[in-house]
Design a protein around this motif. Structure first.
Motif, PDB file in Angstrom:
ATOM      1  N   MET A 284       9.743   3.108  -5.137  1.00 23.76           N
ATOM      2  CA  MET A 284       8.453   2.751  -5.737  1.00 23.76           C
ATOM      3  C   MET A 284       8.559   1.455  -6.531  1.00 23.76           C
ATOM      4  SD  MET A 284       7.063   6.549  -6.871  1.00 23.76           S
ATOM      5  CE  MET A 284       5.423   5.970  -7.320  1.00 23.76           C
ATOM      6  N   GLY A 285       9.762   1.191  -7.063  1.00 26.32           N
ATOM      7  CA  GLY A 285       9.982  -0.009  -7.858  1.00 26.32           C
ATOM      8  C   GLY A 285      10.151  -1.287  -7.054  1.00 26.32           C
ATOM      9  N   GLN A 286      10.063  -1.183  -5.724  1.00 30.49           N
ATOM     10  CA  GLN A 286      10.105  -2.392  -4.903  1.00 30.49           C
ATOM     11  C   GLN A 286       8.774  -3.144  -4.948  1.00 30.49           C
ATOM     12  OE1 GLN A 286      13.125  -3.312  -3.437  1.00 30.49           O
ATOM     13  NE2 GLN A 286      13.684  -1.517  -4.678  1.00 30.49           N
ATOM     14  N   LEU A 287       7.724  -2.426  -5.369  1.00 27.72           N
ATOM     15  CA  LEU A 287       6.370  -2.986  -5.334  1.00 27.72           C
ATOM     16  C   LEU A 287       5.735  -2.943  -6.716  1.00 27.72           C
ATOM     17  CD1 LEU A 287       5.191  -1.330  -1.996  1.00 27.72           C
ATOM     18  CD2 LEU A 287       6.062  -3.643  -2.335  1.00 27.72           C
ATOM     19  N   PRO A 288       4.635  -3.675  -6.924  1.00 24.72           N
ATOM     20  CA  PRO A 288       3.994  -3.695  -8.240  1.00 24.72           C
ATOM     21  C   PRO A 288       3.517  -2.303  -8.655  1.00 24.72           C
ATOM     22  CG  PRO A 288       3.155  -5.465  -6.836  1.00 24.72           C
ATOM     23  CD  PRO A 288       3.983  -4.590  -5.960  1.00 24.72           C
ATOM     24  N   PRO A 289       3.434  -2.052  -9.957  1.00 25.75           N
ATOM     25  CA  PRO A 289       2.949  -0.757 -10.445  1.00 25.75           C
ATOM     26  C   PRO A 289       1.597  -0.396  -9.832  1.00 25.75           C
ATOM     27  CG  PRO A 289       3.795  -2.069 -12.263  1.00 25.75           C
ATOM     28  CD  PRO A 289       3.780  -2.965 -11.064  1.00 25.75           C
ATOM     29  N   GLY A 290       1.485   0.854  -9.365  1.00 22.86           N
ATOM     30  CA  GLY A 290       0.229   1.312  -8.774  1.00 22.86           C
ATOM     31  C   GLY A 290       0.109   1.100  -7.280  1.00 22.86           C
ATOM     32  N   ALA A 291       1.041   0.327  -6.691  1.00 26.09           N
ATOM     33  CA  ALA A 291       0.961   0.051  -5.253  1.00 26.09           C
ATOM     34  C   ALA A 291       1.406   1.252  -4.424  1.00 26.09           C
ATOM     35  CB  ALA A 291       1.803  -1.173  -4.895  1.00 26.09           C
ATOM     36  N   VAL A 292       2.187   2.159  -5.047  1.00 24.73           N
ATOM     37  CA  VAL A 292       2.713   3.324  -4.330  1.00 24.73           C
ATOM     38  C   VAL A 292       2.263   4.592  -5.050  1.00 24.73           C
ATOM     39  CG1 VAL A 292       4.760   4.464  -3.407  1.00 24.73           C
ATOM     40  CG2 VAL A 292       4.757   1.977  -3.701  1.00 24.73           C
ATOM     41  N   LEU A 293       1.672   5.517  -4.290  1.00 27.60           N
ATOM     42  CA  LEU A 293       1.275   6.821  -4.823  1.00 27.60           C
ATOM     43  C   LEU A 293       2.315   7.849  -4.394  1.00 27.60           C
ATOM     44  CD1 LEU A 293      -2.510   6.691  -3.808  1.00 27.60           C
ATOM     45  CD2 LEU A 293      -1.513   6.082  -6.034  1.00 27.60           C
ATOM     46  N   LEU A 294       2.728   8.725  -5.309  1.00 29.15           N
ATOM     47  CA  LEU A 294       3.757   9.716  -5.009  1.00 29.15           C
ATOM     48  C   LEU A 294       3.137  11.085  -4.745  1.00 29.15           C
ATOM     49  CD1 LEU A 294       6.834  10.425  -4.906  1.00 29.15           C
ATOM     50  CD2 LEU A 294       6.646  10.979  -7.347  1.00 29.15           C
ATOM     51  N   VAL A 295       3.595  11.749  -3.677  1.00 28.79           N
ATOM     52  CA  VAL A 295       3.200  13.139  -3.420  1.00 28.79           C
ATOM     53  C   VAL A 295       4.462  13.962  -3.205  1.00 28.79           C
ATOM     54  CG1 VAL A 295       0.925  12.598  -2.462  1.00 28.79           C
ATOM     55  CG2 VAL A 295       2.887  12.748  -0.929  1.00 28.79           C
ATOM     56  N   GLU A 296       4.450  15.187  -3.712  1.00 27.20           N
ATOM     57  CA  GLU A 296       5.592  16.094  -3.565  1.00 27.20           C
ATOM     58  C   GLU A 296       5.251  17.317  -2.726  1.00 27.20           C
ATOM     59  OE1 GLU A 296       8.377  16.324  -7.109  1.00 27.20           O
ATOM     60  OE2 GLU A 296       6.472  15.974  -8.142  1.00 27.20           O
ATOM     61  N   THR A 297       3.953  17.636  -2.608  1.00 29.15           N
ATOM     62  CA  THR A 297       3.518  18.845  -1.907  1.00 29.15           C
ATOM     63  C   THR A 297       2.241  18.569  -1.127  1.00 29.15           C
ATOM     64  OG1 THR A 297       2.079  19.594  -3.712  1.00 29.15           O
ATOM     65  CG2 THR A 297       4.419  20.258  -3.819  1.00 29.15           C
ATOM     66  N   PRO A 298       1.885  19.444  -0.188  1.00 29.54           N
ATOM     67  CA  PRO A 298       0.587  19.299   0.500  1.00 29.54           C
ATOM     68  C   PRO A 298      -0.583  19.350  -0.480  1.00 29.54           C
ATOM     69  CG  PRO A 298       2.006  20.797   1.717  1.00 29.54           C
ATOM     70  CD  PRO A 298       2.700  20.522   0.419  1.00 29.54           C
ATOM     71  N   GLN A 299      -0.417  20.103  -1.581  1.00 29.90           N
ATOM     72  CA  GLN A 299      -1.479  20.181  -2.584  1.00 29.90           C
ATOM     73  C   GLN A 299      -1.716  18.823  -3.249  1.00 29.90           C
ATOM     74  OE1 GLN A 299       1.109  22.488  -2.391  1.00 29.90           O
ATOM     75  NE2 GLN A 299      -0.243  23.914  -1.286  1.00 29.90           N
ATOM     76  N   ASP A 300      -0.633  18.061  -3.417  1.00 33.76           N
ATOM     77  CA  ASP A 300      -0.772  16.720  -3.990  1.00 33.76           C
ATOM     78  C   ASP A 300      -1.608  15.820  -3.085  1.00 33.76           C
ATOM     79  OD1 ASP A 300       0.812  17.450  -6.128  1.00 33.76           O
ATOM     80  OD2 ASP A 300       2.648  16.570  -5.308  1.00 33.76           O
ATOM     81  N   VAL A 301      -1.479  16.021  -1.781  1.00 34.01           N
ATOM     82  CA  VAL A 301      -2.241  15.215  -0.817  1.00 34.01           C
ATOM     83  C   VAL A 301      -3.736  15.435  -1.022  1.00 34.01           C
ATOM     84  CG1 VAL A 301      -2.738  14.827   1.638  1.00 34.01           C
ATOM     85  CG2 VAL A 301      -0.372  15.217   0.877  1.00 34.01           C
ATOM     86  N   ALA A 302      -4.123  16.682  -1.243  1.00 31.19           N
ATOM     87  CA  ALA A 302      -5.536  17.016  -1.435  1.00 31.19           C
ATOM     88  C   ALA A 302      -6.115  16.336  -2.675  1.00 31.19           C
ATOM     89  CB  ALA A 302      -5.705  18.529  -1.534  1.00 31.19           C
ATOM     90  N   ALA A 303      -5.257  16.052  -3.651  1.00 31.21           N
ATOM     91  CA  ALA A 303      -5.723  15.467  -4.918  1.00 31.21           C
ATOM     92  C   ALA A 303      -5.617  13.940  -4.944  1.00 31.21           C
ATOM     93  CB  ALA A 303      -4.922  16.058  -6.073  1.00 31.21           C
ATOM     94  N   LEU A 304      -5.126  13.326  -3.881  1.00 30.91           N
ATOM     95  CA  LEU A 304      -4.916  11.876  -3.870  1.00 30.91           C
ATOM     96  C   LEU A 304      -6.227  11.107  -4.027  1.00 30.91           C
ATOM     97  CD1 LEU A 304      -2.287  10.996  -1.092  1.00 30.91           C
ATOM     98  CD2 LEU A 304      -2.099  10.576  -3.549  1.00 30.91           C
TER      99      LEU A 304
END
Length: 316
Positions: free
Chosen positions: A136-156
């Motif tokens: 995530m630190g290869q890109l500017p802050p906010g450029a990458v969104l992190l998901v850990e579970t399928p539930q996280d995908v629903a909240a993106l």
């Protein structure tokens, strides 16, 4: 007293992968070339035995560059680092060597290319893991969104559902990742994925061996560290594949013998950062209590090898 019989199923492949082998070799070659101390930012790989061995040879492990002097070499761990870290080292004119696994570097390059095309990136990974932080630190802050579970995908909450790409941490569970990818593709049909699976060959091979082994063994031991993502995933994969008891152990002294009472078959594997000496230590401990018959379960053969950086191959 007669020892009870035990069939020991030994997974192959297991233990060190090419990226870990390369990272350890980088520290050893740096010590040989420049002498001690050589500083290492973060644990070079997630294994206490390996870290302690390198520390005894003159490596000094620190968490941040602030803890390193300007006049001694510093090595970045196999997990990768944010872009800001080598930039800071260069600004301080430090001699640094990047031991990032080439397969992790490949994910970094993928993320950068997607970003250059104007895509917002979703990373499948574990929050706080050094590899996730580094990617995530290869890109500017906010450029990458992190998901850990399928539930996280629903909240993106994404910028543009039609302009998305995803990358993954290399040490995840294949099955868990597939569920998250399916959720991403279901919600964002236009999302762009990697040309080839980000989960590394070693992680994949070790998980497949565990799945096969789980069908034979009543219980399973995984040699690895609690902070080793790929080792913890092996425990989860074994349990999911039907092994009623799966335990992570750093050393033979960690084995819960009471949990193994009455078993006649046991599976044994090791995470990608666990050396074979620790596997042999566990086997010796088992032989002291059981009449052990070893059967190897081989599901793949590995011949991958990564070169160390040129600065270490050149004469001092």
């Amino acid at each position: 007293m007669t020892k009870p019989p035990l069939t020991l199923y030994l997974a192959a492949p297991r233990g060190f992968c090419a990226g870990v082998d390369r990272a350890i070799k980088i520290v050893e070659m740096a010590l040989s070339k420049w002498g001690a101390p050589v500083y290492v930012r973060h644990e070079i790989v997630h294994n206490r035995y390996v870290v302690d061995d390198l520390r005894a040879k003159g490596a000094v492990f620190v968490e941040e560059l602030d803890d390193c002097p300007d006049d001694r070499p510093v090595i970045f761990s196999a997990h990768g680092v944010p872009r800001s870290v080598p930039a800071e080292a260069a600004a301080r004119r430090m001699l640094y060597v990047d031991a990032t696994c080439p397969l992790v570097s490949k994910v970094h390059i993928e993320a950068e290319r997607h970003h250059e095309k104007g895509l917002q990136i979703v990373m499948i990974g574990h929050a706080g893991h050094p590899e996730t932080i580094g990617t995530m630190g290869q890109l500017p802050p906010g450029a990458v969104l992190l998901v850990e579970t399928p539930q996280d995908v629903a909240a993106l909450d994404v910028r543009d559902p039609a302009r998305l790409a995803f990358v993954t941490q290399t040490t995840l569970s294949i099955d868990d990742t597939a569920e998250i990818v399916a959720a991403l593709r279901s919600r964002f049909p236009a999302i762009v994925g990697p040309h080839k699976e980000d989960i590394c060959y070693a992680t994949t091979n070790r998980q497949e061996a565990v799945k096969v082994m789980a069908a034979h063994a009543e219980a399973m031991l995984v040699v690895g560290a609690p902070n080793s993502s790929n080792s913890r995933r092996l425990v989860e994969v074994g349990a999911r594949a039907g092994c009623t008891y799966a335990q992570l152990v750093q050393r033979a002294t960690d084995i819960d013998w009471r949990a193994l009472e009455g078993i006649t078959s046991l599976g044994l594997t090791a995470g990608a950062s666990a050396p074979e000496v620790l596997v042999n230590e566990v086997i010796d401990a088992l032989r002291s209590r059981y009449d052990v018959t070893v059967e190897t379960i081989e599901t793949a053969q590995e011949s991958v090898e990564f070169k160390v950086p040129r600065v270490l191959r050149e004469p001092a």
